[in-house]
Each structure stands twice: as structure tokens, then as C-alpha cells.
Design a protein around this motif. Structure first.
Motif, PDB file in Angstrom:
ATOM      1  N   ILE A  70      -1.875  -4.715   1.908  1.00 52.21           N
ATOM      2  CA  ILE A  70      -2.549  -5.476   2.958  1.00 52.21           C
ATOM      3  C   ILE A  70      -2.893  -6.867   2.433  1.00 52.21           C
ATOM      4  CG2 ILE A  70      -4.535  -5.571   4.513  1.00 52.21           C
ATOM      5  CD1 ILE A  70      -2.536  -3.282   5.033  1.00 52.21           C
ATOM      6  N   GLU A  71      -2.683  -7.878   3.289  1.00 49.41           N
ATOM      7  CA  GLU A  71      -3.058  -9.246   2.944  1.00 49.41           C
ATOM      8  C   GLU A  71      -3.781  -9.876   4.127  1.00 49.41           C
ATOM      9  OE1 GLU A  71      -1.077 -13.563   1.649  1.00 49.41           O
ATOM     10  OE2 GLU A  71       0.198 -11.816   2.006  1.00 49.41           O
ATOM     11  N   ILE A  72      -4.951 -10.461   3.872  1.00 48.87           N
ATOM     12  CA  ILE A  72      -5.668 -11.225   4.887  1.00 48.87           C
ATOM     13  C   ILE A  72      -5.102 -12.645   4.861  1.00 48.87           C
ATOM     14  CG2 ILE A  72      -7.900 -11.997   5.751  1.00 48.87           C
ATOM     15  CD1 ILE A  72      -7.535  -8.967   5.717  1.00 48.87           C
ATOM     16  N   LEU A  73      -4.456 -13.054   5.936  1.00 51.18           N
ATOM     17  CA  LEU A  73      -3.802 -14.365   5.973  1.00 51.18           C
ATOM     18  C   LEU A  73      -4.780 -15.485   6.261  1.00 51.18           C
ATOM     19  CD1 LEU A  73      -0.569 -13.493   8.002  1.00 51.18           C
ATOM     20  CD2 LEU A  73      -1.037 -13.215   5.562  1.00 51.18           C
ATOM     21  N   ILE A  85       0.401  -6.519   7.274  1.00 54.25           N
ATOM     22  CA  ILE A  85       0.732  -5.255   6.608  1.00 54.25           C
ATOM     23  C   ILE A  85       2.116  -5.402   5.977  1.00 54.25           C
ATOM     24  CG2 ILE A  85       1.025  -2.770   6.901  1.00 54.25           C
ATOM     25  CD1 ILE A  85      -0.467  -3.126   9.620  1.00 54.25           C
ATOM     26  N   ARG A  86       2.223  -5.120   4.701  1.00 55.61           N
ATOM     27  CA  ARG A  86       3.535  -5.099   4.054  1.00 55.61           C
ATOM     28  C   ARG A  86       3.895  -3.659   3.731  1.00 55.61           C
ATOM     29  NH1 ARG A  86       5.273  -6.974  -1.974  1.00 55.61           N
ATOM     30  NH2 ARG A  86       3.870  -5.230  -2.389  1.00 55.61           N
ATOM     31  N   VAL A  87       5.059  -3.226   4.198  1.00 58.92           N
ATOM     32  CA  VAL A  87       5.556  -1.881   3.916  1.00 58.92           C
ATOM     33  C   VAL A  87       6.792  -2.002   3.036  1.00 58.92           C
ATOM     34  CG1 VAL A  87       6.419   0.272   4.894  1.00 58.92           C
ATOM     35  CG2 VAL A  87       4.691  -1.054   6.144  1.00 58.92           C
ATOM     36  N   THR A  88       6.728  -1.399   1.858  1.00 54.63           N
ATOM     37  CA  THR A  88       7.858  -1.399   0.941  1.00 54.63           C
ATOM     38  C   THR A  88       7.608  -0.361  -0.142  1.00 54.63           C
ATOM     39  OG1 THR A  88       9.339  -2.815  -0.375  1.00 54.63           O
ATOM     40  CG2 THR A  88       6.981  -3.122  -0.705  1.00 54.63           C
ATOM     41  N   ASN A  89       8.646   0.008  -0.861  1.00 64.11           N
ATOM     42  CA  ASN A  89       8.520   0.886  -2.018  1.00 64.11           C
ATOM     43  C   ASN A  89       7.885   0.083  -3.143  1.00 64.11           C
ATOM     44  OD1 ASN A  89       8.924   2.371  -4.389  1.00 64.11           O
ATOM     45  ND2 ASN A  89      10.881   3.192  -3.703  1.00 64.11           N
ATOM     46  N   GLU A  90       6.600   0.346  -3.399  1.00 67.05           N
ATOM     47  CA  GLU A  90       5.835  -0.453  -4.359  1.00 67.05           C
ATOM     48  C   GLU A  90       6.314  -0.251  -5.797  1.00 67.05           C
ATOM     49  OE1 GLU A  90       3.539  -2.622  -3.638  1.00 67.05           O
ATOM     50  OE2 GLU A  90       2.671  -2.116  -1.701  1.00 67.05           O
ATOM     51  N   GLU A  91       7.039   0.836  -6.064  1.00 61.95           N
ATOM     52  CA  GLU A  91       7.491   1.098  -7.430  1.00 61.95           C
ATOM     53  C   GLU A  91       8.696   0.246  -7.803  1.00 61.95           C
ATOM     54  OE1 GLU A  91       8.108   5.257  -7.988  1.00 61.95           O
ATOM     55  OE2 GLU A  91       5.975   5.771  -7.750  1.00 61.95           O
TER      56      GLU A  91
END
Length: 542
Positions: A70-73, A85-91
Motif C-alpha cells: 500500500i502507498e499513500i499518494l 494498492i500494488r499487487v505483485t509477487n513480493e518475493e
């Protein structure tokens, strides 16, 4: 317990280069083992206000931290968070291809917030279940901004101001020193603000001509005027820098398309600008409602700027039903039409994304239109004689957004178009080979329509360029070769990174292993035989 130890006995003469086993391979994304249950929305079947949106975002992050960041813009005019909201494979930490969905520039288009939230929910729930969705999340960074205009969302949801389009910067429309003191009013308390249309004609048989319109109204400030100081000022989708002040935008603060005092004058568009300047998106959606169409950026002659954009529209015509809001129980509206592809907004999001961020397909995606609200039966004749007619239009509530019971049905019909955006985002496939000290790379793209936009770079671990290719089309096969530097430590593995800001990067590794000297195997074999003999002798003694 028996322990065996490998002992290397040096042999006369060093191992020659020809004995070294060298390999080259691309590191492919490794999926995360799913440990979470399906995520259910906290508030399902209702329209979310800003506080509810924040709760859903927190739920996503807490439920699946492996995929959600999550990032507050920034903040809106009234101080509410504008969250991404950023969705990605964090690994997987190598830079990935990026895609973007931004919803809710306009207050009354609140169903776009619902589709954005359901899109994130689908990514989390289908990861590890659907192989295609899993691959998208592994290979892309998927950014979703559920609302760019949270102040207007608060008023639309909790004060039922279904006409509100603009942001909530206050303005003294009538110059009386007060701000927003005479807005639209629900005089009869039916939950809707009617619009009255006044027609005149010369006599029976002639055509009615619209003369004027107004809304339900009360003279709140007692100045003898009605609704002259309504809530809302700047149309955020006319506040971007490209073609600012031109096209369909207006310099009149009371107009629905008022562009603001200057480009990026509003904190909401500033927050988005600062975010977008940090990223490169080959394709993105800005979600709107009101019609069923997709708008693309244009040149100064109102023409489409990229052939790929026309291809995308053709694809969407195949993906979406001809009347894709039929599924929600409303009358059919027109399908996406090529005549609707190009429009000159002036200060619009799509033109800025194309001209300033080189996003090739920034689509203003109009996801909903209630064609039944255009029908004559939504008009009630209040008064009529031979020359004068007054009508009450009551279709505003479901004109821009369906009733809450149809939210999920609308989303289900739109899912293929959201999956299409993920497939459109260009990602790389790299097949390496090695001849002596020369590494050759065969490079192709995974994308429905888009190429690499920029050339493909081959970088070493210090981000120094070893070589590059020209930009690749989505169906091209690119090649690149480079010579391994003398200082490359192949025993530890020598990595290069292939890609660019649009496609993300893949890591290619060259490694070598020196095979064990044959005498090592002789020694190991001898020790093993002795161990077996001792074991047999010991058992017999027992």
C-alpha cells in the motif's frame, strides 16, 4: 550412525578449461505457496464511502501481505488519503512490467470504485488457483487506485448528491462571501434531485425546443437566487497539463467541465502526477461511467495517435458483449464503436499519460451506461399546453451508476476486459545460449498488441550496458549477443539483466562447475567398500 567424507586427492597437472562445465539459463518467476483463504469484502452489496474503501484496502494488505503493498499518494482537498494498492509477487525483486487502473475521477461514477476493489479481490483469490492470473501477478506490478476523488465519494454516498461530478474545493460562485451555501436540494425528500426541462414551440404540430433547465431548489441564502452556489469546483479529468484549457474543457467555474486555474492546480491530480512520474506503464485504464465506450488520446487534429489503440478497441469489441450492461437488467446500450474512439477533452488524463508518460494505450474506459434512463418514460410531464411544456427527469440515480444489487453482475461482465489489460502489458521471454565466451539471447514478448516501446537493454550487475536491441514489436523476435568479460566469476555465477522500464527485467545467469578429478571417485569408492566390509564384520560379531 555412519558418516562418509569426500576427500579430494590432488593429481598431477591442473584441470584444463575444456573440463569446465558451463551453463546459461534464465531465472523464471517462482510462485508463492498460497497460505491464505479467499478474501471477502467487508462491505459487499453496498457502495463504499471513503472510510469503507480504506477498511477494504487494510483488509487486502493484512490478509495477503505476500502480494499486497500500500502507498499513500497524497491527500484530497479535504485531507482524505488517496491510496494506491500494488499487487505483485513480493518475493520476486527484479523489476517487473507495470500496469495501472485508476478509478473515480468523478464523484457520481462511484461504481468504478466497486469494480476497482473487486479487481484486487479477484487477483488475490485467483492466485494459486488460476494459472494465468498467477502468472500475471508473478510477472507484473499491478497498481490500482480505487478513488482519485474521495471527497466527492463521501458526499455522493452519504449525502446522496448523485449529480456531483467535480472535486470539493470550495468556490464563491455568487460573490457573496459565502462558499457552497446554495447547492442542489432534494425538496420533496424522495432521495433524488430532479432536473426540470423547459420546452417551448410556436404552436401545435411544431417541434418542442429546449429553452432552459434547472434542478430541485431552495433559496438557501435568501438572496432571491436558486442553486447559484453549488458544491464542487474542478473537473479533475480536465486538470492535466496536455491541451490544458482547450477542447471540451471550460474556464467557467460553474461549468461541469471547469478545468481549474492551472494544470495540476488540484491536490488530487498532483498526487497522481507525482506517482505517475515514478513509473512507466505501457497500458492503463481510467474508469468512468455514463456511456459504454473507450476513449483514446488524440493528436491536435483529434485523430488516434497509435495503430495499437485501434487494435485494442477491436479486441475489446470481441471480448465485451455488444451491449455489455444487458447483464444488469437494463436496456441495451451501444457497444464500443470506432466513432467513439477519439475525443479532444483538453486537460484529460489520457492525453497527458500518452504525451508526458509515453503510455501507448491509456484508455478512458466507460464501463457503464443505463440506456433505459434515456427513454421517454423517465420523463414526467409536469405541465403542458400548446406552446409550453415542463418535464421532470428522474433518471439521474441509475444513469451513472446501477443500483447496488447489480454491482456484482456488472463486474462479472467486465472481468474479461480487466484480464485483457493484464495480457496487454508487455513482458519478456528470453532464451539464452552460449558458444565459447559469447552469450546469445533470443528475445520475444508476451503481449496481445504492444511491443517493448523502448529498446531492450542488457545490463550487468552494476547496471552497466553490455549491449541493447532496437524496440521490438509484439510479434518480433529480437537477438542480442555479448562477450563474457574476463573478470566474470562463473563459479559464483555471472548475472545479466534483460529488459527495460516497460517490460521489466529477466535475469540470465552464466555458471560453471569444475568436475571432480577421477581420483576423487576412486577414493570415495574405496572408502565406501571399506565401510561396507566393516559393517558386515560388525554384524557378524553381534
Amino acid at each position: 550412525m555412519l558418516f562418509l567424507t569426500t576427500i579430494t586427492i590432488p593429481m598431477a597437472g591442473a584441470t584444463s578449461l575444456g573440463q569446465i562445465s558451463t551453463d546459461v539459463y534464465t531465472i523464471l518467476p517462482k510462485s508463492i505457496d498460497r497460505t491464505w483463504e479467499d478474501v471477502d469484502l467487508i462491505y459487499n452489496g453496498v457502495f463504499h464511502d471513503p472510510d469503507m474503501v480504506d477498511e477494504e484496502i487494510e483488509l487486502f494488505e493484512n490478509a495477503v501481505p505476500e502480494l499486497v503493498d500500500i502507498e499513500i499518494l497524497g491527500e484530497s482537498y479535504q485531507g482524505r488519503n488517496i491510496t494506491c494498492i500494488r499487487v505483485t509477487n513480493e518475493e520476486i525483486t527484479t523489476a517487473k512490467a507495470k500496469t495501472l487502473i485508476v478509478a473515480h475521477h468523478h464523484g457520481r461514477e462511484q461504481v468504478t470504485v466497486e469494480t476497482a476493489l473487486r479487481f484486487v479481490q479477484r487477483l488475490l483469490n485467483q492466485y494459486g488457483v488460476d494459472a494465468t492470473i498467477t502468472d500475471y501477478v508473478d510477472t507484473e506490478e499491478i497498481f490500482v487506485i480505487p478513488t482519485l476523488n474521495p471527497d466527492a465519494l463521501e458526499r455522493v454516498i452519504n449525502e446522496r448528491d448523485y449529480w456531483l461530478r467535480k472535486n470539493l474545493r470550495p468556490f464563491d460562485n455568487d460573490g457573496d462571501g459565502l462558499y457552497d451555501e446554495d447547492p442542489l436540494d432534494d425538496v420533496d425528500g424522495d432521495g433524488e434531485i430532479s432536473r426540470y426541462l423547459e420546452y417551448r414551440r410556436s404552436g401545435p404540430g411544431s417541434n418542442w425546443i429546449l429553452q432552459d433547465y434547472w434542478y430541485e431548489r431552495i433559496d438557501n441564502d435568501g438572496d432571491g437566487e436558486f442553486n447559484e452556489d453549488e458544491v464542487g469546483l474542478v473537473d479533475l479529468n480536465r486538470n492535466y497539463a496536455t491541451y490544458f484549457g482547450q477542447g471540451s474543457s471550460s474556464s467557467d467555474p460553474t461549468a461541469q467541465t471547469y478545468h481549474g486555474t492551472s494544470a495540476f492546480s488540484e491536490p488530487e491530480t498532483q498526487a497522481f502526477r507525482d506517482f505517475a512520474l515514478q513509473h512507466r506503464f505501457a497500458a492503463s485504464y481510467s474508469l468512468h461511467t455514463g456511456i459504454n465506450a473507450t476513449y483514446m488520446p488524440t493528436d491536435e487534429y483529434d485523430r488516434l495517435t497509435e495503430l495499437a489503440q485501434l487494435g485494442v478497441i477491436h479486441d475489446l469489441n470481441e471480448i465485451l458483449p455488444s451491449s455489455f450492461n444487458n447483464a444488469v437488467g437494463y436496456a441495451a446500450a451501444e457497444s464500443l464503436d470506432e466513432t467513439e474512439l477519439a475525443t479532444f477533452l483538453g486537460g484529460g488524463w489520457d492525453d497527458w499519460m500518452y504525451a508526458n508518460r509515453n503510455c501507448i494505450v491509456p484508455m478512458t474506459f466507460e464501463i457503464y451506461h443505463n440506456a433505459s434512463a434515456d427513454n421517454y418514460d423517465t420523463l414526467e410531464v409536469i405541465f403542458e399546453n400548446d406552446t409550453y411544456r415542463l418535464e421532470d427527469w428522474t433518471g439521474i440515480y441509475e444513469y451513472f451508476t446501477p443500483d447496488k444489487e447489480y454491482i456484482d453482475d456488472l463486474w462479472e461482465g467486465l472481468i474479461p476486459s480487466f484480464d485483457y489489460l493484464l495480457d496487454l502489458t508487455p513482458r519478456l521471454q528470453v532464451s539464452p545460449s552460449l558458444t565459447g565466451s559469447t552469450v546469445s539471447l533470443s528475445i520475444t514478448l508476451q503481449s496481445t498488441r504492444l511491443g517493448s516501446i523502448d529498446g531492450i537493454e542488457i545490463l550487468d550487475e552494476q547496471d552497466q550496458s553490455l549491449t541493447s536491441t532496437s524496440p521490438l514489436g509484439y510479434d518480433d523476435v529480437g537477438t542480442a549477443t555479448f562477450t563474457l568479460p574476463e573478470e566474470a566469476n562463473l563459479e559464483e555465477g555471472y548475472s545479466v539483466f534483460v529488459g527495460n522500464e516497460y517490460t521489466g527485467f529477466l535475469e540470465v545467469v552464466v555458471t560453471s562447475e569444475t568436475p571432480l578429478d577421477p581420483m576423487v571417485f576412486v577414493v570415495i569408492g574405496g572408502i565406501a567398500i571399506v565401510a561396507v566390509v566393516l559393517a558386515v564384520f560388525y554384524r557378524r560379531k553381534q
